[in-house]
Write an enzyme that holds these catalytic residues in place. Structure first.
Site, short mmCIF file in Angstrom:
data_model
loop_
_atom_site.label_atom_id
_atom_site.label_comp_id
_atom_site.label_asym_id
_atom_site.label_seq_id
_atom_site.Cartn_x
_atom_site.Cartn_y
_atom_site.Cartn_z
N SER A 245 -0.36 -2.11 -7.11
CA SER A 245 -1.33 -2.28 -7.86
C SER A 245 -0.92 -2.92 -9.15
O SER A 245 0.10 -3.30 -9.47
CB SER A 245 -1.71 -0.77 -7.97
OG SER A 245 -0.77 -0.25 -8.95
N PRO B 20 9.02 7.25 -4.52
CA PRO B 20 8.19 8.41 -4.17
C PRO B 20 6.81 8.00 -3.60
O PRO B 20 6.14 7.32 -4.44
CB PRO B 20 8.41 9.44 -5.35
CG PRO B 20 8.62 8.29 -6.38
CD PRO B 20 9.42 7.33 -5.84
N ASN B 21 6.42 8.67 -2.70
CA ASN B 21 4.82 8.71 -2.36
C ASN B 21 4.55 7.21 -1.65
O ASN B 21 3.29 7.10 -1.20
CB ASN B 21 3.97 8.94 -3.50
CG ASN B 21 4.02 10.23 -4.09
OD1 ASN B 21 4.04 11.13 -3.13
ND2 ASN B 21 4.33 10.21 -5.20
N HIS C 85 8.42 4.49 -14.24
CA HIS C 85 7.85 4.83 -15.68
C HIS C 85 8.89 5.75 -16.41
O HIS C 85 8.53 6.48 -17.43
CB HIS C 85 6.52 5.27 -15.62
CG HIS C 85 5.55 4.30 -14.87
ND1 HIS C 85 5.52 3.11 -14.86
CD2 HIS C 85 4.90 4.80 -13.70
CE1 HIS C 85 4.61 2.69 -14.17
NE2 HIS C 85 4.42 3.61 -13.28
N ARG D 260 -3.64 0.03 -15.65
CA ARG D 260 -4.24 1.18 -15.35
C ARG D 260 -3.60 2.31 -16.36
O ARG D 260 -3.71 1.53 -17.43
CB ARG D 260 -3.27 1.80 -14.18
CG ARG D 260 -3.72 0.87 -12.97
CD ARG D 260 -3.05 1.14 -11.54
NE ARG D 260 -3.18 2.60 -11.29
CZ ARG D 260 -2.26 3.17 -10.28
NH1 ARG D 260 -1.41 2.57 -9.75
NH2 ARG D 260 -2.58 4.53 -9.94
N TYR E 159 -4.22 1.52 -3.23
CA TYR E 159 -3.22 1.06 -2.42
C TYR E 159 -3.45 0.36 -1.03
O TYR E 159 -2.51 -0.25 -0.66
CB TYR E 159 -2.05 2.03 -2.24
CG TYR E 159 -1.49 2.54 -3.74
CD1 TYR E 159 -0.61 1.80 -4.58
CD2 TYR E 159 -1.72 4.04 -4.28
CE1 TYR E 159 -0.34 2.16 -5.69
CE2 TYR E 159 -1.49 4.08 -5.54
CZ TYR E 159 -0.57 3.48 -6.13
OH TYR E 159 -0.12 3.97 -7.34
N ARG F 4 1.61 4.29 -17.30
CA ARG F 4 2.22 3.29 -16.52
C ARG F 4 2.85 2.06 -17.00
O ARG F 4 3.28 0.85 -16.44
CB ARG F 4 1.21 2.94 -15.43
CG ARG F 4 1.03 4.27 -14.29
CD ARG F 4 -0.02 3.85 -13.18
NE ARG F 4 -0.58 4.96 -12.75
CZ ARG F 4 0.04 5.97 -11.80
NH1 ARG F 4 0.98 5.80 -11.54
NH2 ARG F 4 -0.99 7.05 -11.50
N ALA G 263 6.56 6.09 -9.17
CA ALA G 263 6.56 6.85 -10.34
C ALA G 263 7.78 6.70 -11.29
O ALA G 263 7.67 6.61 -12.49
CB ALA G 263 6.02 8.16 -10.29
N GLU H 152 11.29 -6.61 -9.21
CA GLU H 152 10.50 -5.37 -9.28
C GLU H 152 9.10 -5.52 -8.65
O GLU H 152 8.69 -6.59 -8.95
CB GLU H 152 10.40 -4.90 -10.51
CG GLU H 152 9.61 -3.66 -10.78
CD GLU H 152 9.71 -3.45 -12.58
OE1 GLU H 152 9.95 -4.10 -13.32
OE2 GLU H 152 8.64 -2.43 -12.69
N ASP I 121 19.97 2.45 -15.03
CA ASP I 121 21.50 2.31 -15.00
C ASP I 121 22.10 1.83 -13.60
O ASP I 121 23.22 0.98 -13.49
CB ASP I 121 22.13 3.57 -15.60
CG ASP I 121 21.76 3.72 -16.99
OD1 ASP I 121 21.45 2.64 -17.58
OD2 ASP I 121 21.94 4.86 -17.48
N HIS J 31 5.04 -3.94 -7.80
CA HIS J 31 4.30 -2.97 -7.62
C HIS J 31 2.81 -3.53 -7.00
O HIS J 31 2.58 -4.56 -7.23
CB HIS J 31 3.63 -2.57 -9.08
CG HIS J 31 4.95 -2.09 -9.71
ND1 HIS J 31 5.40 -0.90 -9.57
CD2 HIS J 31 5.71 -2.52 -10.81
CE1 HIS J 31 6.54 -0.53 -10.52
NE2 HIS J 31 6.83 -1.57 -11.16
N ASN K 169 10.36 -1.21 -5.67
CA ASN K 169 9.14 -0.57 -6.15
C ASN K 169 9.55 0.97 -6.38
O ASN K 169 9.63 1.65 -5.22
CB ASN K 169 8.08 -0.75 -5.22
CG ASN K 169 6.85 -0.09 -5.76
OD1 ASN K 169 6.66 0.59 -6.60
ND2 ASN K 169 5.61 -0.37 -5.05
N ARG L 190 -2.72 7.59 0.99
CA ARG L 190 -2.75 7.77 -0.76
C ARG L 190 -3.64 6.98 -1.28
O ARG L 190 -3.58 5.62 -1.02
CB ARG L 190 -1.33 7.83 -1.57
CG ARG L 190 -0.77 6.59 -1.51
CD ARG L 190 0.68 6.34 -2.24
NE ARG L 190 0.46 6.67 -3.65
CZ ARG L 190 1.43 6.45 -4.62
NH1 ARG L 190 2.45 5.58 -4.37
NH2 ARG L 190 1.14 6.62 -5.83
C1 DQA Z 1 3.16 1.84 -7.87
C2 DQA Z 1 2.87 2.00 -9.51
C3 DQA Z 1 3.28 3.29 -10.04
O1 DQA Z 1 2.68 3.64 -11.24
C4 DQA Z 1 2.87 4.37 -9.01
O2 DQA Z 1 3.40 5.53 -9.64
C5 DQA Z 1 3.35 4.29 -7.74
C6 DQA Z 1 3.14 2.93 -7.23
C7 DQA Z 1 2.56 0.43 -7.52
O3 DQA Z 1 3.23 0.06 -6.28
O4 DQA Z 1 1.49 -0.11 -7.76
O5 DQA Z 1 3.70 5.10 -7.21
O6 DQA Z 1 4.56 1.45 -8.01
#
Ligand code: DQA
Length: 144
Positions: free
Chosen positions: A102, A9-10, A80, A107, A22, A111, A77, A98, A87, A100, A74, A17
């Site tokens: 950021s 998401p996002n 977390h 943070r 980011y 997170r 959110a 995995e 699963d 991320h 990635n 954003r």
């Molecule tokens: C993220 C870090 C997460 O905490 C956040 O909710 C994101 C992006 C990152 O790429 O740094 O949406 O996964």
């Protein structure tokens, strides 16, 4: 070699954003960067993004039937919160890294927990878009 790159998401809002966290490059830029890198390495790549947890679970399950060799994820959110994504990764048993963008470790406290980390072979944080390329190299070559 076949790799699935999954963004949660996002991450479709990259460039818009929180650019201080980011960056200013877009999701489209990220996909172009990944596709170029994979083309150079002769890797078949599929980049998918969804804002919906169940879609991400479906994509992970489909990776099993598509005989995907590695997953870069990635989960945004959902990192977390999502036991369902953890699963799904355990169910398909495909090597996973995995990523991320950021520095999640620097943070907010909420997170600091990653469910996906219970399965992922490796977690790359705070390296921006390069983190995805490093994850691909790790899955493809076992090093970077
Ligand atoms: C993220 C870090 C997460 O905490 C956040 O909710 C994101 C992006 C990152 O790429 O740094 O949406 O996964």
């Amino acid at each position: 070699m076949k790799i699935l790159v999954l963004n949660g998401p996002n991450l479709n809002m990259l460039g818009i954003r929180e650019p201080d966290i980011y960056g200013t490059s877009t999701y489209k830029d990220l996909v172009a960067l990944i596709e170029k890198h994979c083309a150079e390495k002769g890797i078949e790549v599929n980049c998918l993004q969804s804002n919906h947890e169940g879609d991400l679970v479906d994509y992970i399950q489909q990776a099993y039937f598509d005989k995907v060799d590695g997953i870069v994820i990635n989960p945004g959110a959902y990192t977390h919160t999502s036991v369902a994504i953890l699963d799904a990764l355990k169910a398909v048993s495909i090597p996973t890294v995995e990523v991320h963008i950021s520095h999640v470790d620097e943070r907010e406290s909420f997170r600091q927990l990653s469910y996906v980390s219970y399965y992922a072979t490796r977690t790359i944080i705070g390296e921006g878009f390069d983190g995805y390329l490093k994850a691909i190299d790790f899955l493809a070559d076992g090093v970077n």
